[in-house]
Write a protein that holds these residues in place. Structure first.
Motif, short mmCIF file in Angstrom:
data_model
loop_
_atom_site.label_atom_id
_atom_site.label_comp_id
_atom_site.label_asym_id
_atom_site.label_seq_id
_atom_site.Cartn_x
_atom_site.Cartn_y
_atom_site.Cartn_z
N LYS A 113 0.84 -1.23 0.02
CA LYS A 113 0.04 0.03 0.02
C LYS A 113 0.84 1.25 0.06
O LYS A 113 0.53 2.18 -0.61
CB LYS A 113 -0.86 0.01 1.04
CG LYS A 113 -2.02 -0.89 0.95
CD LYS A 113 -3.04 -0.80 2.03
CE LYS A 113 -3.87 0.05 2.02
NZ LYS A 113 -5.21 0.30 2.90
N GLU A 114 2.27 1.16 0.54
CA GLU A 114 2.93 2.16 0.55
C GLU A 114 3.25 2.62 -0.82
O GLU A 114 3.63 3.85 -1.27
CB GLU A 114 4.21 2.07 1.48
CG GLU A 114 3.90 1.89 2.87
CD GLU A 114 5.32 1.85 3.78
OE1 GLU A 114 6.11 1.59 3.00
OE2 GLU A 114 5.11 1.41 5.07
N ALA A 115 3.31 1.57 -1.69
CA ALA A 115 3.60 1.72 -3.11
C ALA A 115 2.63 2.42 -4.01
O ALA A 115 2.94 3.02 -5.25
CB ALA A 115 4.07 0.58 -3.75
N ALA A 116 1.45 2.28 -3.33
CA ALA A 116 0.18 3.09 -4.01
C ALA A 116 0.02 4.60 -3.96
O ALA A 116 -0.80 4.90 -2.94
CB ALA A 116 -1.07 1.93 -3.57
N THR A 117 1.17 5.27 -4.12
CA THR A 117 1.20 6.60 -3.88
C THR A 117 0.24 7.15 -5.03
O THR A 117 -0.48 6.62 -5.61
CB THR A 117 2.53 7.01 -4.25
OG1 THR A 117 2.89 6.69 -5.50
CG2 THR A 117 3.53 6.67 -3.09
N SER A 118 -0.29 8.47 -4.57
CA SER A 118 -1.19 9.18 -5.06
C SER A 118 -1.11 9.26 -6.93
O SER A 118 -2.20 9.29 -7.71
CB SER A 118 -1.97 10.42 -4.70
OG SER A 118 -0.60 11.09 -4.73
N ASP A 119 0.00 8.96 -7.01
CA ASP A 119 0.40 9.32 -8.56
C ASP A 119 0.42 7.66 -9.39
O ASP A 119 0.58 7.82 -10.60
CB ASP A 119 1.69 9.95 -8.68
CG ASP A 119 2.88 9.13 -8.08
OD1 ASP A 119 2.72 8.37 -7.09
OD2 ASP A 119 4.12 8.97 -8.74
N VAL A 120 0.17 6.71 -8.57
CA VAL A 120 0.00 5.34 -8.99
C VAL A 120 -1.10 4.90 -8.93
O VAL A 120 -2.02 4.29 -10.03
CB VAL A 120 1.21 4.62 -8.37
CG1 VAL A 120 0.81 3.30 -8.70
CG2 VAL A 120 2.64 4.91 -8.53
#
Length: 538
Positions: free
Chosen positions: A178-185
């Motif tokens: 979920k940390e990798a799911a930043t708002s630009d992703v």
């Protein structure tokens, strides 16, 4: 149907109505004049702070030394299961379970003397059919029964000592994901649907993870095509994020064109609603097409036209996307449905539901109807699946899910079962309702004059010739209908592929997405080279 076996991470589930089979039916033998004595287990309630309720399940199989006793889809009759509903069981109290009353594959009294191991599970929220054992359920240690003669001697005792908690390693891994799911992703969207809220009389939300095309923020005036994806039976919103992030990495690596992927959640307590408009589940299709999609298109720079709205899903998600294309052809520009559940009910995993005296358990020659195959061999029958599901609980299972989506509502408010769970006999009146509302081949053929122009060339279907659940048969029949109508279908049958390895090529488990996405891009951006668009996004 499920995306993968329970041993991996998804579940095959259960039926709508609980049926207690008489011993003569369960054993497949004539009743003797002196029936065997029933087998009983005693289960002690957990050391909880308050009384507990749920479905108490006892799993038993031959052998010893295992840390868990559970069922296996590939060997469903190896593990015996019995059940009892319990209400407000006080901490430290005990309850007796009749292992002959609600049991699979037969009453436990039919077991021979031997070495067995048993384990009790309290399914607190009645989710076992869809998710298996989940946090907050209670389990006992595995108990070995050496030289056990069912029905004789002291009752076996099991104690619900441990409450299931989430695996810390799994929780940590998902937190990092979920940390990798930043708002630009990726962005999480939850929309309260007026249509569904009105139907249920309480707030109901449509949930999805929106995966953004790489380079989206760097090109503020660029619009992108959108793929609406949904999972198969047993999936959920978390699985959608996992799959979506993998798709993002493929786009970023230049393996797929830059597009939005809207990872929809179609799971409900009843199973999967499949974004179908249903008298039991509510107007999920209308809510998606007329409420959620416009909401997304106001927020994101998506192509707000049919050619830019595309569909993809596997298994039950494959059927969901097929029916969305058929029922909302003015909204969507094409579906790429893989291994979909039956689209022509003349072949419902091998059974012609319209045949006189149609039966889901027995073929016309009396032989059992298979439901699962592996390596060319039958590993489970439809009767195995149906009866196991009944024991595990009358909620949230695959066959129950079909009833919740496809069936009319009965006088008591529950869906009408399409077939008799004891005999396997199909109910013709319910089947007629299924035909008129959800047999996609029938709907397309009977309404081709109205919707044919909007469907022509837009239906893509991919399935393996060795599909685990025999779903290639129904696909052939649907394709024949579309060809006869001049529908220009695009059906692909991948040799020797199963339900679970359809997307795999050269050890890449998601390779088929690349081919599908490239075909989608050609629909949305004909003549535009997507590799150039990908380079712009880097």
């Amino acid at each position: 149907m499920p995306n993968s076996p329970r041993s991996v991470y998804l579940r095959i589930p259960l039926l709508l109505s609980m049926v207690v089979l008489p011993p003569s039916v369960q054993c497949g033998q004539a009743s003797s004049s002196v029936p065997p004595a029933h087998v009983f287990f005693r289960v002690q309630a957990p050391p909880a702070d308050a009384p507990v309720s749920g479905r108490l399940l006892i799993f038993l199989k031959a052998g010893s030394g295992d840390n868990e006793v559970s069922t296996s889809e590939l060997n469903p009759t190896d593990t015996w299961v019995c059940a009892r509903e319990v209400r407000n069981l006080a901490p430290g109290s005990s309850v007796e379970v009749d292992a002959d009353e609600i049991a699979f594959p037969r009453p436990f009294s039919a077991l021979q003397t031997g070495i067995y191991e048993a384990q009790a599970v309290l399914d607190v929220n009645h989710q076992y059919n869809y998710r298996g054992r989940v946090p907050r359920d209670w389990v006992s240690p595995v108990v070995t029964l050496a030289g056990w003669k069912p029905g004789l001697g002291t009752e076996p005792e099991l104690s619900l000592e441990r409450r299931i908690v989430e695996d810390p390693q799994h929780a940590e891994a998902f937190a990092k994901l979920k940390e990798a799911a930043t708002s630009d992703v990726a962005q999480y969207e939850e929309f309260e649907s007026p249509l569904l809220t009105r139907f249920w009389g309480r707030p109901v939300e449509i949930k999805a993870w929106v995966i953004l095309p790489p380079g989206y923020a760097a090109h503020p005036y660029e619009k992108y095509p959108t793929v609406y994806w949904t999972h198969g039976f047993g999936g959920d919103i978390n699985g959608g994020l996992v799959n979506g992030l993998r798709l993002y990495e493929r786009m970023k690596a230049g393996k797929m064109p830059p597009m939005f992927w809207v990872m929809l959640d179609e799971s409900v307590p009843q199973g999967t609603h499949e974004f179908a408009d249903s008298v039991n589940n509510g107007p999920w299709g209308a809510a998606l097409a007329t409420e959620f999609i416009p909401q997304l298109e106001r927020k994101f720079r998506m192509d707000a036209k049919p050619g830019g709205r595309l569909l993809n899903g596997h298994s039950s998600g494959g059927w969901a996307t097929l029916q969305l294309q058929v029922n909302y052809p003015e909204i969507f520009g094409g579906t790429w449905s893989t291994s979909p559940d039956p689209s022509d009910f003349h072949d419902f995993t091998g059974v012609d539901l319209y045949a006189p005296s149609a039966n889901l358990y027995r073929k016309p020659d009396g032989s059992p109807v298979p439901i699962m195959r592996a390596d060319g061999k039958v590993v489970a029958t439809m009767e195995d699946l149906a009866r196991l599901e009944d024991v595990l609980g009358p909620y949230g299972g695959q066959l129950a899910s079909f009833d919740w989506v496809f069936s009319p509502k009965s006088a008591n408010g529950a869906p009408e079962p399409m077939f008799d769970r004891v005999t396997g006999q199909v109910h013709p009146d319910v089947m007629a309702y299924w035909r008129d509302h959800y047999d996609l081949a029938h709907i397309v053929e009977s309404t081709w004059r109205q919707r044919g122009a909007a469907l022509k060339g837009r239906i893509h279907l991919i399935v393996g010739t060795a599909d685990t659940f025999y779903l290639d048969g129904s696909a052939h029949k649907f394709e024949a209908v579309l060809k006869r109508l001049g529908g220009e279908p695009h059906f692909t049958y991948l040799p020797d592929r199963t339900h679970f390895n359809l997307y795999e090529e050269d050890k890449d488990r998601m390779a088929l997405y690349d081919r599908i996405a490239a075909q989608m891009w050609e629909v949305a951006r004909p003549g535009v080279k997507w590799q150039e668009e990908t380079q712009k996004g880097k």
